[in-house]
Design a protein around this motif. Structure first.
Motif, PDB file in Angstrom:
ATOM      1  N   THR A 115     -13.094  61.018  91.469  1.00 16.42           N
ATOM      2  CA  THR A 115     -11.633  60.860  92.122  1.00 16.42           C
ATOM      3  C   THR A 115     -10.752  61.911  91.735  1.00 16.42           C
ATOM      4  OG1 THR A 115     -10.799  59.568  90.131  1.00 16.42           O
ATOM      5  CG2 THR A 115     -11.532  58.099  92.282  1.00 16.42           C
ATOM      6  N   ILE A 116      -9.887  62.334  92.588  1.00 16.09           N
ATOM      7  CA  ILE A 116      -8.717  63.210  92.013  1.00 16.09           C
ATOM      8  C   ILE A 116      -7.461  62.880  92.269  1.00 16.09           C
ATOM      9  CG2 ILE A 116     -10.399  65.287  92.495  1.00 16.09           C
ATOM     10  CD1 ILE A 116      -8.695  65.867  94.853  1.00 16.09           C
ATOM     11  N   GLU A 117      -6.455  63.624  91.781  1.00 14.75           N
ATOM     12  CA  GLU A 117      -4.920  62.953  91.990  1.00 14.75           C
ATOM     13  C   GLU A 117      -4.417  63.830  93.028  1.00 14.75           C
ATOM     14  OE1 GLU A 117      -2.970  63.590  88.366  1.00 14.75           O
ATOM     15  OE2 GLU A 117      -1.220  62.231  88.685  1.00 14.75           O
ATOM     16  N   LEU A 118      -3.677  62.927  93.746  1.00 16.49           N
ATOM     17  CA  LEU A 118      -3.023  63.823  95.151  1.00 16.49           C
ATOM     18  C   LEU A 118      -1.653  63.623  95.276  1.00 16.49           C
ATOM     19  CD1 LEU A 118      -4.064  65.133  97.985  1.00 16.49           C
ATOM     20  CD2 LEU A 118      -4.237  62.606  98.692  1.00 16.49           C
ATOM     21  N   GLY A 119      -0.776  64.568  95.401  1.00 16.20           N
ATOM     22  CA  GLY A 119       0.730  64.308  95.656  1.00 16.20           C
ATOM     23  C   GLY A 119       0.835  63.563  96.988  1.00 16.20           C
TER      24      GLY A 119
END
Ligand code: A2P
Length: 245
Positions: free
Chosen positions: A84-88
């Motif tokens: 998973t990655i963090e997304l604005g």
């Protein structure tokens, strides 16, 4: 606000460039040309990434450099499907066709990963409703960095790739090819004319400054939401480049 999204695919083009796709959260709406913030979710380091997928695609696509000691991309380059990655969650930016006044031709001028927002714009049907002809140029150091070449060759656009260091049929910086007129001669298209042409550009910070200076010295006006103009550039993009990725 940010949210976590699952990585769906990762493709490495060269030692310096890769593309990855993620899930698109319900409610993640954007206009072609906008960017969002991306991070690993384990610290505060986030970088601006233009969305490279089309506004109607089900997934999100991003195009990135790899900087071996970069605060983000030194780690981001190792992501795998399922991570998973963090997304604005609030895409923003001024590189929008809406910020341009109507005209016949739309020029999309990019260097390196500055191509990303244009990959979205060429996928957006609104682009072709507003402009009769779309011309996209992409300048990179070496031919193997001409990512998405095959995709672009198959779009309803005029595609003009150029290379500045390795050997390729079109050589040179796009700014030089514009001032010498070679770009227009090669494409058999008249030189820039305020009555017919609108320009969007994105890429290397020095390229951004040089092209803006060239256009402004020829009376081209930068467009905004409030006052659409003759050209738009993405400045926020400099937050993610070969030096600080
Ligand atoms: P060059 O090889 O002559 O530096 P980068 O990968 O460093 O971001 O560069 C992407 C492309 O942008 C390269 O082909 C580079 O050419 C070109 N470029 C760099 N600076 C400028 C500039 N001021 N004007 C036009 N093109 C530039």
């Amino acid at each position: 606000m940010t949210e976590f999204v699952k990585v769906l695919s990762v493709q490495h083009f060269t030692d310096d460039l890769f593309v990855f796709e993620t899930e698109r959260p319900t409610g993640f709406q954007f206009v072609a040309g906008q960017f969002t913030m991306i991070g690993m979710g384990d610290d505060d380091t986030m970088r601006a990434y233009s969305v490279a997928s089309g506004p109607t695609e089900k997934l999100l696509r991003f195009y990135s450099i790899k900087v071996q000691d970069g605060p983000l991309t030194s780690r981001l380059q190792h992501i795998k499907p399922g991570d998973t990655i963090e997304l604005g969650d609030r895409p923003v930016g001024t590189l929008l066709i809406d910020n341009l006044t109507p005209a016949k031709n739309l020029w999309l001028i990019s260097t390196g990963t500055g191509l990303a927002p244009f990959l979205s714009i060429v996928r957006d049907p609104r682009t072709y409703e507003k402009f009769e002809r779309v011309i996209l140029t992409h300048t990179v150091r070496d031919p193997e960095e001409l990512a998405f070449k095959e995709f672009l060759e198959n779009q309803p656009i005029v595609y003009y790739p150029t290379v500045t260091r390795g050997f390729f049929k079109n050589q040179g910086r796009i700014t030089d090819l514009i001032s010498s007129g070679k770009l227009f001669d090669d494409l058999n298209i008249p030189r820039f004319d305020l009555s017919y042409d609108r320009i969007m550009f994105c890429g290397n910070p020095a390229f951004n400054d040089d092209l803006r200076e060239y256009l402004e010295s020829n009376n081209w006006k930068h467009g905004t939401m409030k006052t659409p103009g003759h050209f738009v550039q993405e400045r926020a993009f400099v937050t993610q480049n070969r030096k600080n990725g």
